[in-house]
Every structure is written in C-alpha cells, then in structure tokens.
Design an enzyme around this catalytic site. Structure first.
Site, PDB file in Angstrom:
ATOM      1  CD  GLU A  10      -1.862  -2.369   1.194  1.00  0.00           C
ATOM      2  OE1 GLU A  10      -0.754  -2.712   1.656  1.00  0.00           O
ATOM      3  OE2 GLU A  10      -2.727  -3.189   0.839  1.00  0.00           O
ATOM      4  CG  HIS A  25     -11.978  -6.460   5.798  1.00  0.00           C
ATOM      5  ND1 HIS A  25     -11.057  -7.105   6.577  1.00  0.00           N
ATOM      6  CD2 HIS A  25     -11.666  -6.783   4.516  1.00  0.00           C
ATOM      7  CE1 HIS A  25     -10.234  -7.798   5.800  1.00  0.00           C
ATOM      8  NE2 HIS A  25     -10.578  -7.614   4.546  1.00  0.00           N
TER       9      HIS A  25
HETATM   10  C1  TPP Z   1      -2.027  -4.861   3.966  1.00  0.00           C
HETATM   11  C2  TPP Z   1      -3.143  -5.571   3.300  1.00  0.00           C
HETATM   12  N1  TPP Z   1      -3.459  -5.251   2.036  1.00  0.00           N
HETATM   13  C3  TPP Z   1      -4.463  -5.885   1.403  1.00  0.00           C
HETATM   14  C4  TPP Z   1      -5.173  -6.849   2.045  1.00  0.00           C
HETATM   15  C5  TPP Z   1      -6.291  -7.576   1.327  1.00  0.00           C
HETATM   16  N2  TPP Z   1      -5.784  -8.930   1.079  1.00  0.00           N
HETATM   17  C6  TPP Z   1      -6.074  -9.926   1.910  1.00  0.00           C
HETATM   18  S1  TPP Z   1      -5.188 -11.288   1.558  1.00  0.00           S
HETATM   19  C7  TPP Z   1      -4.455 -10.568   0.227  1.00  0.00           C
HETATM   20  C8  TPP Z   1      -3.464 -11.328  -0.571  1.00  0.00           C
HETATM   21  C9  TPP Z   1      -2.419 -11.907   0.291  1.00  0.00           C
HETATM   22  O1  TPP Z   1      -1.573 -12.709  -0.459  1.00  0.00           O
HETATM   23  P1  TPP Z   1      -0.511 -13.613   0.243  1.00  0.00           P
HETATM   24  O2  TPP Z   1       0.348 -12.789   1.137  1.00  0.00           O
HETATM   25  O3  TPP Z   1       0.168 -14.395  -0.812  1.00  0.00           O
HETATM   26  O4  TPP Z   1      -1.359 -14.559   1.198  1.00  0.00           O
HETATM   27  P2  TPP Z   1      -2.497 -15.612   0.759  1.00  0.00           P
HETATM   28  O5  TPP Z   1      -3.791 -14.879   0.732  1.00  0.00           O
HETATM   29  O6  TPP Z   1      -2.128 -16.159  -0.559  1.00  0.00           O
HETATM   30  O7  TPP Z   1      -2.485 -16.625   1.846  1.00  0.00           O
HETATM   31  C10 TPP Z   1      -4.901  -9.258   0.087  1.00  0.00           C
HETATM   32  C11 TPP Z   1      -4.481  -8.356  -0.979  1.00  0.00           C
HETATM   33  C12 TPP Z   1      -4.830  -7.132   3.380  1.00  0.00           C
HETATM   34  N3  TPP Z   1      -5.492  -8.053   4.093  1.00  0.00           N
HETATM   35  N4  TPP Z   1      -3.811  -6.491   3.982  1.00  0.00           N
END
Ligand code: TPP
Ligand code: MG
Lengths: 363, 326
Positions: free
Chosen positions: B60, B129
C-alpha cells in the site's frame, strides 16, 4: 577492474516426491510411525475443519472465511517443529498450525463467526492472534524473538506469511532487524502462488522468495510445502539453529492455493480451473497417505476411522459454536484498556440504555 | 439515464475519466483481471489495457508513493486501497509528500492523484474491514476528503476528484456499494467538490451526515416527519474543504442539530463541524449540538457490529432530545 563480491545459492529440499515415494533417506523423526501419523492426523483435522467452515459460511452461519485447502502441510509441518514454549505469529490462513498448537476448533469457529471470544485461546497463551493486515505481523515476530534474546531464553518465534506479504515493507524491515541482531526467529513464507488474483510471477521479479533473506545476511531456503515431512525437517532445523543462537532463517515453502482466496472470492475470474487440476495430484494429504500406505503404515480402515473421528470432533465443535449465546453488548467495551476510562463507561451505559429499549422489539 | 448501484457508478466514472483523458491511470491490488474485490474496476483492463490499469504487488505504501511520482510527471493516478483497514501505511506518503508536494516545490511539482478506498462497516466483514478513518485524512493540510452517499454523487464527485489538480482521498461506503441504487446520467458532468448537499428541507432540526450515515439520517427524517418534526438533512459529501456556509445557514433556520458518523466519537469529524457551528452559529442554537457516533472502541466483530454503528433510531432519538430541550 571488477571482481565478483557476492554469490549465493538457494537450496530446495523435499523428502517425498508427488507420488509419495521417498527421494532419499528420511529425517530421523520419520523412523517412528507415530510421528508421521501425528502429522497426518494434523493435516486431516485441518482439512475437515476447513470443509466444515466453508459449509457453515455457505449456509450463512459463519463469516467470510479463508480456506487453507492444499496448504495444510506448511502450517502443520511448521507448528509440529515448534515447542509449546515457542511463539507462533501466524497470518490468517494458518488454521492447521493454530489447531496443532492447541487453539480449539470451537475457538476458530467463534472467531470466524464474528465472536471475539474466539481469540481468547485457552491453549497457546502467548501465541499471537492471526494478522489480517498482510505482512504487518512480521515485525512482531522479530520483537518476540528480541524479548527471548534479551532474557536469554532458549525459545524461538515462528512467523508465517504469504508470497504477497513479501512485497510489503513490513517484511523487509522485520527481516533486516532479525539479521542485524541475529534474532531467534524463523520466517516461513507459505508461497501458494497467488495473492488473491496476482500470480507469484507478478508479485516479484526475484527468482525465489527465499533469496530475500540473503540480502539481509542470513540463510534463506526453499522446501516442498506439500511435503509435510520436509517442512517439519527444514523448519525444525531452522528452529533449533535459532534456539542455539544461530540467528534467523527464512524458509519459502512452495505450495498451491487449491481454493478461492476466501469465501468472498471467485477465483474463476482470474484463473482457469484447468490450471488448478494438476495441483490436486501434488496436495499434501494425498502425498503422505500414499507414502504411509505404500510402507504399510496406513490402511483403508485406518483412514475411515480417522475420517469418522475428525468429522465427529469438528461437528461437535460446530454444534457448540452454533449454540454459543451471543456476548452481551458491553463486550464491545471490554478489553479496550486495562481499566475502562470514565468517558468510555459513559458510552457503554449509553449503549446499554439503547439496547435495553431495543431488546423487547427484537424478541 | 440508467439505474445503477454505487459501485457501478464508481465504475462508470472511472471509465468516463479514462476515456476522456489518457493521463488517467488506475492502479492497485486486484484492480485488473479481477476487476477489484468489489468490482469497482470491472472491465477497465479489457477496455484500456495493462498500461493504464495496473495490478500492483501487495504494498500500500508504494501504491501511494508511486502515485506521487506519477502525479508529479503529469499522470492522473487513481489508486485503489482495497479496504481502509489497510490504508494506514499510506498516511506517511499522503501527509509527508502528496499533500505538500505543491507547497514544497512552490508549485513546480504537483500531485493530482486520487486514492479510492471502500470504507465503513455494516457488511459483516472480517476484522480490519470496517474502518472509518476520514478524520485522519481531514487533519492533513493539502488533502481533499470526499465521501459519496449515493450512486449519483459517487459518479459526479469521483469525476471531480480525478479532474482536481490536487490529491483527493475518496472514501466509498462499502455498505452502500450494492444497497444504494439510483439513476445516473453518464454524461461526464462532475459535481463540485467542497459543497454540502441539502437532501431534504425542514425547519426544526438539521441532521448532518456523510457516507452510509446519510441513508440513516434520511430514514430518521422520515420517522420525525410522522411526529410533526421537520428535519433538514445535509450530506456533507466533501469533508475537506468544508462548506461551513451551508451548515451555518441551516442551523440559522432550525436552531438544532444532530451530527452522525460511523467513526469513533473522539477526534471524529463531527467535532470539527460542531466547532464551526459554535464559532459561527452559537446564538442560533436552541439546544446543545448532538453527536451520534461510533464508540471509542475497536469495531466489534460481526456478531455485535450492529450495536456499534449509529442508525436511524439513534439519530431520531437525538433529534427528539434536541426538540425537547428547554
Ligand atoms: C495490507 C493488506 N493489504 C491488502 C489486504 C487484502 N488482502 C487480503 S489477503 C491478500 C493477498 C495476500 O496474499 P498472500 O500474502 O500471498 O497470502 P495468501 O492470501 O495467498 O495466503 C490481500 C491483498 C490485506 N489483508 N492487507
Ligand atoms: Mg499467496
């Protein structure tokens, strides 16, 4: 004149191939069948929990839920390598590790069902709650590890985050400090190849995620994240190194997200179902089951018995969850501070006055 | 004229802005092929291509920082932060850079960027959220802060935000994304930033709100009407710069006011509005100013969230207290 001043290598480890055949001598713990069966039970329990959570969500009885289907071995293998006095700092998809460390299925259902009591773990008291803001918990693990180091305690902090998390400053900053102070912390990347719709290749141009550790001056390595034996072995070695004062390790566990990102997601918008199909042959339960069956340590009857046992345990937890009466309104104010300031007590009383008026209509 | 919901109105405005100015870029997590987790950017990748609709790595702070660089280079980045729960790291980029680049370079460089983010609660979402951080942004000199309350406002205000020469934080109430429906004329006509909208006239009490709370204030006004109380409803729409005149004029007429917001009471933007009223309309007041807000607590998980968020009945009760005041 120019000289090469740095070179690096990243190792990849695996114990079982995708068909469940040992690719070399197995780690010592694997000689004891009980250890392997305990791992298999941990994987199965996680998967049964996951299926129930999705079913409850689909029928409107649980909130949005992040399934861990396909990735159980990273979480379970990691937690199995920890001692109870170590501290787990998980992201939001680590149900397997949480369950193995003693968080109860009921607590997990409560949390994902939108009830704060699910975070008051009866089991691993010092473990962190899951972190929803991606990557933001990585520095906490470094902080916990620094506390262990300052107190000369032979304990280790273990942090799991996703491939997406490695793009955030928080992870870079945590790795850096862990390296500078040689902290007793192990970072595990559960690289499931996706961050919602973003595939791993678009997340970073780095060839591996493991090599990020090398930039911060400590060991980074890869492990087959669908091979729970290998995860336990590699994470276990890193944990013991950290415990002996050998500093941090970053382990990239290669796995695959078989399901949607969460129940609020529809992965068919950005990935072909056909692309997922081959990974069902790679998944961790199948792999360990094949090995156990081939080596005569597991039978169809054992499998049926385990499925029955787990299904009954999780169904009972779901039942207890559904029967849990809601918290009283004042729970909103509880735990905001050690002692409730007068202003907040006034706000609480205002809420209680309103909800007392509203309650008769609702019933 | 088509009937759309609020998220579709956002989508229409983005497409319109991209159509009319190639400098407009959309960037953020999952905004491309997925079309955004709420579908706000649905179809934009297909229509405008990967050079104008950028799926970013998960970061972000860099999404905002990158937008500062793009903005200084004459692009008009429209960055999406997936939820306001994840917007806190970008406060650094906004406060230290975006909001003061014009000032620091004495106008040599500017930062015409928009940060869009779904805000507020009431959709039974998981932790982090449901945040309403508008007051934090309103506190930063050099930013504009805008929150629409209907599809039509979302369309008009977002177009205005994108065309604005300075950085704008544009917070979209998640609760209204699908629930708020209305007619939108996709003619590229922008609303004016920095103006409050009087949505309903009344002579007895002024209800002031923004975002999802506007819907609650309108419902409260309907309830009050049945009791013979005329409520004027003001949709603040742009928190900063604040249109104090419209608010003060209304208080001059009604002498009573209720300010409603989802964000916690302490330090909430309601306090700023109350301050302006105290400064400029104190002697018009017939009753103390009422503030109805979220409590000064963590937003509860879904099972208790309905008790946390202000609603029409709490707003109407506050108006009744103001009416009864002697
Ligand atoms: C700082 C942040 N940005 C955006 C989100 C929304 N979001 C939730 S999970 C995710 C993707 C995360 O990817 P990864 O780190 O690979 O974990 P995975 O979901 O694949 O377990 C996003 C963009 C969030 N929870 N936290
Ligand atoms: Mg991932």
């Amino acid at each position: 004149m120019s000289d090469v001043v740095a070179r690096f290598e990243v190792e990849f480890s695996r114990c079982l191939d995708r068909d469940g055949n040992a690719v070399g001598p197995l780690p010592a713990f694997a000689a004891n069948p009980e250890n392997l069966i305990a791992l298999y039970r941990g994987l199965t329990r996680t998967r049964v929990f996951d299926a129930k959570a999705i079913a409850l969500q689909r029928t409107g009885r649980l909130g949005t839920y992040a399934s861990s289907i396909g990735q159980e071995a990273v979480s379970v293998g990691t937690a199995s390598a920890m001692r109870s006095e170590d501290v787990f700092v998980p992201s939001f998809r680590e149900h397997g590790g949480q369950l193995l460390r003693g968080v109860t299925p009921l607590e997990l259902f409560l949390y994902w069902g939108g009830d704060e009591r699910g975070s008051l773990f009866a089991g691993p008291k010092e473990d962190f709650p899951i972190s929803v803001p991606v990557a933001s918990h990585a520095p906490h693990a470094a902080g916990v590890a620094l506390a262990f180091k300052l107190r000369h305690e032979p304990r280790v902090a273990v942090c799991i985050f996703g491939d997406g998390a490695t793009s955030k400053g928080d992870v870079a900053e945590a790795l850096n400090m862990a390296g500078v102070w040689r902290l007793p912390v192990v970072f595990v990347v559960s690289n499931n190849q996706w961050a919602i719709s973003l595939p791993r290749a678009q997340q970073t141009a780095a060839e591996t995620l493991a090599q990020k550790a090398i930039a911060y001056g400590f060991r980074g390595e890869q492990v087959d994240g669908n091979d729970v034996i290998a995860v336990r072995a590699v994470v276990g070695a890193a944990i013991e190194r950290a415990r002996q004062g050998g500093g941090p390790t970053l382990i990239e566990a290669l796995t695959y997200r078989l399901g949607d990102h969460t129940t609020a997601d529809d992965a068919s918008r950005y990935r072909e179902d056909a692309a997922v199909t081959p990974y069902w042959q790679e998944e961790p339960l199948l792999r360990l089951r094949r090995y156990l069956s081939e080596t005569g340590q597991w039978s169809k009857t054992d499998e049926e018995r385990l499925q029955r046992e787990m299904t009954a345990e999780i169904a009972a937890a779901a039942d207890a969850y559904l029967k849990t009466p809601p918290q009283p309104p004042e729970a909103i104010f509880a735990y905001t501070y050690a002692a409730l300031p007068a202003e907040l007590a006034r706000q609480r009383d205002g809420l209680l006055a309103v909800s007392r008026v509203a309650a008769p209509e609702a019933s | 004229m088509t009937e759309v919901n609020l998220v579709q109105a956002v989508n229409l405005a983005l497409a319109r802005a991209m159509e009319e100015d190639d400098h407009v870029l959309v960037l953020g997590e999952d905004v491309g092929i997925d079309g955004g987790v709420f579908r706000a950017t649905d179809g934009l990748l297909r229509r405008f291509g990967a050079e104008r609709v950028l799926d970013t790595p998960l970061a972000e702070g860099a999404i905002a920082g990158l937008s500062v660089g793009l903005g200084a280079q004459g692009f008009r980045p429209v960055a999406e932060i997936q939820f306001t729960g994840f917007i806190y790291p970008i406060i650094d980029q906004l406060a230290s850079h975006a909001a003061r680049l014009r000032n620091r370079t004495r106008g040599r460089l500017t930062c015409p960027m928009v940060v869009r983010s779904p805000c507020g609660g009431g959709i039974r979402a998981v932790e982090h959220h449901s945040e309403s951080p508008e007051a934090m942004f309103a506190h930063i000199p050099g930013l504009r802060v805008v929150i629409p309350s209907s599809p039509r406002r979302a369309y008009g205000l977002l177009l205005a935000a994108i065309r604005d020469p300075d950085p704008v934080v544009f917070l979209e109430p998640t609760r209204l994304y699908r629930a708020a429906r209305g007619d939108v004329v996709d003619d590229g006509a922008a609303d004016i930033l920095g103006r409050c909208f009087v949505l309903r006239e009344g002579g007895d009490v002024t209800l002031i709100a923004w975002g999802a709370m506007v819907v609650e204030a309108l419902a409260a006004a309907t309830a009050l009407e049945a009791e013979g109380v005329g409520a004027e409803v003001i949709d603040v729409a742009t928190l900063k710069p604040l249109d104090t005149e419209t608010i003060v004029a209304s208080i001059g007429k009604t002498g009573r006011c209720v300010i409603a917001h989802e964000a916690p009471l302490t330090g909430g933007f309601g306090g700023e509005i109350a301050g302006r009223i105290a400064e400029q309309a104190l002697f018009s007041l017939l009753a103390p100013i009422e503030r109805i807000a979220g409590y000064d607590t963590v937003i509860p998980l879904p099972r208790l969230e309905q008790l946390y968020f202000p609603d029409a009945s709490r707003i109407a009760d506050a108006a009744r207290r103001a009416m009864a005041y002697r």
